[in-house]
Scaffold this motif. Structure first.
Motif, short mmCIF file in Angstrom:
data_model
loop_
_atom_site.label_atom_id
_atom_site.label_comp_id
_atom_site.label_asym_id
_atom_site.label_seq_id
_atom_site.Cartn_x
_atom_site.Cartn_y
_atom_site.Cartn_z
N SER A 3 -2.10 14.72 -0.55
CA SER A 3 -2.05 13.93 -1.78
C SER A 3 -1.38 12.59 -1.51
CB SER A 3 -1.27 14.70 -2.86
OG SER A 3 -1.87 15.94 -3.12
N PRO A 4 -2.03 11.75 -0.70
CA PRO A 4 -1.43 10.45 -0.39
C PRO A 4 -1.38 9.55 -1.61
CG PRO A 4 -3.68 10.57 0.42
CD PRO A 4 -3.33 11.95 -0.05
N PHE A 5 -0.32 8.74 -1.66
CA PHE A 5 -0.19 7.79 -2.76
C PHE A 5 -0.63 6.41 -2.29
CE2 PHE A 5 2.41 4.40 -4.71
CZ PHE A 5 1.88 4.47 -5.99
N THR A 6 -1.60 5.86 -2.99
CA THR A 6 -2.07 4.50 -2.72
C THR A 6 -1.98 3.70 -4.00
OG1 THR A 6 -3.62 5.27 -1.02
CG2 THR A 6 -3.98 3.08 -1.91
N PRO A 7 -1.18 2.64 -4.03
CA PRO A 7 -1.05 1.86 -5.27
C PRO A 7 -2.36 1.19 -5.66
CG PRO A 7 -0.02 0.72 -3.43
CD PRO A 7 -0.39 2.08 -2.93
N ASP A 8 -2.56 1.00 -6.95
CA ASP A 8 -3.74 0.33 -7.46
C ASP A 8 -3.43 -1.16 -7.59
OD1 ASP A 8 -6.19 -0.23 -8.53
OD2 ASP A 8 -5.71 0.49 -10.54
N ILE A 9 -4.05 -1.97 -6.76
CA ILE A 9 -3.76 -3.40 -6.72
C ILE A 9 -4.97 -4.19 -7.21
CG2 ILE A 9 -3.18 -5.34 -5.19
CD1 ILE A 9 -1.66 -3.37 -3.46
N LYS A 10 -4.72 -5.21 -7.97
CA LYS A 10 -5.77 -6.03 -8.57
C LYS A 10 -6.79 -6.49 -7.52
CE LYS A 10 -6.42 -10.28 -11.25
NZ LYS A 10 -5.74 -11.47 -11.85
N LEU A 49 -7.20 1.95 4.13
CA LEU A 49 -6.83 3.29 4.56
C LEU A 49 -5.44 3.64 4.05
CD1 LEU A 49 -7.80 3.09 8.35
CD2 LEU A 49 -9.16 4.15 6.55
N HIS A 50 -5.18 4.92 3.96
CA HIS A 50 -3.81 5.39 3.83
C HIS A 50 -3.38 5.82 5.23
CE1 HIS A 50 -0.43 8.09 2.86
NE2 HIS A 50 -0.27 7.31 1.81
N SER A 51 -2.09 5.75 5.51
CA SER A 51 -1.61 6.12 6.85
C SER A 51 -2.01 7.54 7.24
CB SER A 51 -0.09 5.96 6.93
OG SER A 51 0.56 6.74 5.93
N SER A 52 -2.25 8.41 6.26
CA SER A 52 -2.67 9.79 6.55
C SER A 52 -4.05 9.83 7.20
CB SER A 52 -2.69 10.61 5.26
OG SER A 52 -3.60 10.06 4.32
N GLU A 53 -4.84 8.75 7.06
CA GLU A 53 -6.18 8.71 7.65
C GLU A 53 -6.19 8.08 9.04
OE1 GLU A 53 -9.24 7.70 4.35
OE2 GLU A 53 -7.39 6.65 3.80
N TYR A 54 -5.09 7.47 9.43
CA TYR A 54 -5.02 6.80 10.73
C TYR A 54 -4.74 7.80 11.84
CZ TYR A 54 -3.24 3.84 14.51
OH TYR A 54 -3.02 3.25 15.73
N ARG A 55 -5.45 7.66 12.98
CA ARG A 55 -5.24 8.57 14.10
C ARG A 55 -4.74 7.83 15.34
NH1 ARG A 55 -5.32 11.08 10.45
NH2 ARG A 55 -6.55 12.88 9.80
N ASN A 56 -5.43 6.72 15.72
CA ASN A 56 -5.07 5.99 16.93
C ASN A 56 -5.62 4.57 16.82
OD1 ASN A 56 -7.88 6.00 17.92
ND2 ASN A 56 -7.52 8.18 18.28
N PRO A 57 -5.28 3.68 17.76
CA PRO A 57 -5.69 2.27 17.65
C PRO A 57 -7.17 2.02 17.95
CG PRO A 57 -3.79 2.55 19.12
CD PRO A 57 -4.37 3.89 18.88
N GLN A 66 -8.48 -7.16 15.27
CA GLN A 66 -8.59 -7.28 13.82
C GLN A 66 -7.35 -7.98 13.24
OE1 GLN A 66 -9.39 -3.75 11.55
NE2 GLN A 66 -11.20 -3.18 12.74
N ARG A 67 -7.48 -8.39 11.99
CA ARG A 67 -6.32 -8.82 11.20
C ARG A 67 -5.96 -7.65 10.31
NH1 ARG A 67 -1.63 -10.06 10.15
NH2 ARG A 67 -1.11 -11.64 8.57
N ILE A 68 -4.76 -7.10 10.55
CA ILE A 68 -4.36 -5.86 9.88
C ILE A 68 -3.07 -6.06 9.11
CG2 ILE A 68 -3.70 -3.45 10.23
CD1 ILE A 68 -5.36 -3.45 12.78
N LEU A 69 -3.03 -5.54 7.90
CA LEU A 69 -1.81 -5.51 7.10
C LEU A 69 -1.43 -4.06 6.87
CD1 LEU A 69 -2.66 -8.16 4.32
CD2 LEU A 69 -1.51 -8.53 6.53
N ILE A 70 -0.15 -3.75 7.11
CA ILE A 70 0.35 -2.40 6.85
C ILE A 70 1.40 -2.49 5.76
CG2 ILE A 70 1.58 -0.41 7.81
CD1 ILE A 70 0.27 -0.98 10.46
N VAL A 71 1.13 -1.84 4.65
CA VAL A 71 2.02 -1.90 3.49
C VAL A 71 3.02 -0.75 3.56
CG1 VAL A 71 2.14 -1.89 0.97
CG2 VAL A 71 0.16 -2.92 2.12
N TYR A 117 3.53 9.97 -0.23
CA TYR A 117 2.71 11.02 -0.80
C TYR A 117 3.26 11.43 -2.15
CZ TYR A 117 1.31 11.18 4.09
OH TYR A 117 0.88 10.84 5.33
N GLN A 118 2.47 12.18 -2.89
CA GLN A 118 2.93 12.68 -4.18
C GLN A 118 2.66 14.19 -4.28
OE1 GLN A 118 0.82 10.23 -6.91
NE2 GLN A 118 -1.18 10.70 -6.06
N VAL A 119 3.50 14.86 -5.01
CA VAL A 119 3.35 16.31 -5.17
C VAL A 119 2.06 16.59 -5.94
CG1 VAL A 119 4.37 18.38 -6.18
CG2 VAL A 119 5.84 16.65 -5.15
#
Length: 352
Positions: A134-141, A151-159, A165-170, A284-286
């Motif tokens: 149950s990953p938490f991803t904020p809803d951004i305009k 992606l959420h970090s839960s979906e990331y496996r390796n580089p 790429q130009r990557i932003l990690i929140v 994540y959220q419960v």
């Protein structure tokens, strides 16, 4: 299953296995129901380079030391192997591919139904599931208009697949920092934060931070007894040269963007930047919908509990919730003491 058990543990990861250990030690009849194919929790799904931020000497479940060099930080694969070995050593009764979909209470007992159609009956339940699914991803305009990858970090496996790429990690905690440092070797990567990353020095006066946390009692201090929330740190552990890497701006840190547009993000000063991938390491959220029908959750789906004991449904217990009883509750080193506490309360409940 017609037999009524003393307890059923929902979840076969570290919290579930620790609960099973203490239930077995007390001679109770129980089962551990695991939704996946093996009793290793979500560890096989984490990113491949993940390392614990607690060293081997402070990363054990009850009854079995974590093998290896005491001051090294275990890898994901080492944790998976440890959990598999733990289940085998104690011959814990785990049933896999048993995803719980509904819990009901009738005639004083709990009735548990799984997705495979199996039915179990029990006097008590220990919910020991994590929140990885149950990953938490904020809803951004503007998010729906972004043509890049989110992606959420839960979906990331390796580089692999992220080169150039130009990557932003929140995010600013352990996962965010570890991913940003790894990806900065392959791409132009930035940490996007609302406050600068706070790196916690891992070794103080020659000892790992967790040694001092135990010495001063923060690891087990019962904040809950005083009606206070357990403080959860907002920073990240410095597991190597993190401080130097961030100081060298590899990765750099940028204040949170305000919105997305089709090709990237819009920063607070109105400037637009083309971005390929945004990874949310936002936690994540419960999510325990199967406990809602019996009144175990509040209006927001959060367990109604104190120290792992349900305050609304007698016979329901929890192990593995963040901040449940202490600073370390949701960790490998913390689930054992919490499970022991909960099983003692189960014994009292069964005697009444």
């Amino acid at each position: 299953m017609d037999k009524v058990l003393d307890s059923i543990v929902i979840g076969g990861g570290q919290a579930g296995l620790a609960s099973g250990y203490h239930l077995q030690k007390k001679g109770l009849q129980f089962l551990i129901l695991e939704a996946g194919k093996q009793a290793t929790g979500s560890w096989p799904l984490y990113y491949e380079s993940l390392k614990l931020f607690s060293p081997t000497r402070f990363s054990s479940l009850p009854g079995m030391k974590f093998p290896g060099i005491p001051d090294q930080y275990p890898s994901r694969e080492e944790v998976i192997h440890y959990l598999e070995s733990y289940r085998k050593k104690f011959e814990l009764p785990v049933r896999t591919n048993q995803k719980v979909v509904l819990v009901e209470k009738e005639n004083g007992f709990f009735r548990i139904q799984t997705g495979s159609g199996d039915i179990y009956q029990t006097k008590t339940i220990i919910n020991a599931t994590g929140s990885f699914h149950s990953p938490f991803t904020p809803d951004i305009k503007g998010q729906e208009n972004f043509r890049g990858q989110i992606l959420h970090s839960s979906e990331y496996r390796n580089p692999e697949g992220f080169a150039n790429q130009r990557i932003l990690i929140v995010g600013r905690r352990n996962s965010a920092v570890q991913l940003a440092i790894e990806l900065s070797e392959y791409s132009r990567t930035s940490l996007v934060v609302r406050q600068p990353v706070q790196l916690v020095k891992q070794r103080v006066w020659g000892q790992d931070l967790h040694f001092w946390i135990r010495v001063i009692g923060l690891d087990t201090f019962p904040f809950w007894r005083f009606g206070k929330e357990v403080p959860i740190p907002g920073g990240a552990a410095d597991l190597g040269d993190y401080k130097e890497r961030i100081a060298a701006r590899k990765p750099d840190q940028l204040p949170m963007f305000t919105s997305f547009y089709s090709d990237g993000v819009i920063w607070s000063d109105g400037k637009r930047e083309v971005v390929d991938t945004v990874i949310f390491a936002t936690g994540y959220q419960v999510n325990l919908p199967y406990l809602k029908p019996i009144g175990a959750l509040d209006s927001e789906g959060i367990p109604l509990q104190v120290a792992g004991i349900s305050t609304s449904v007698p016979g329901i217990y929890y192990v593995g919730l963040e901040g449940q009883r202490s600073f370390s509750s949701a960790t490998l080193r913390g689930v054992g003491p919490d499970a022991q506490f909960v099983v003692k309360r189960i014994l009292r409940y069964l005697k009444n």
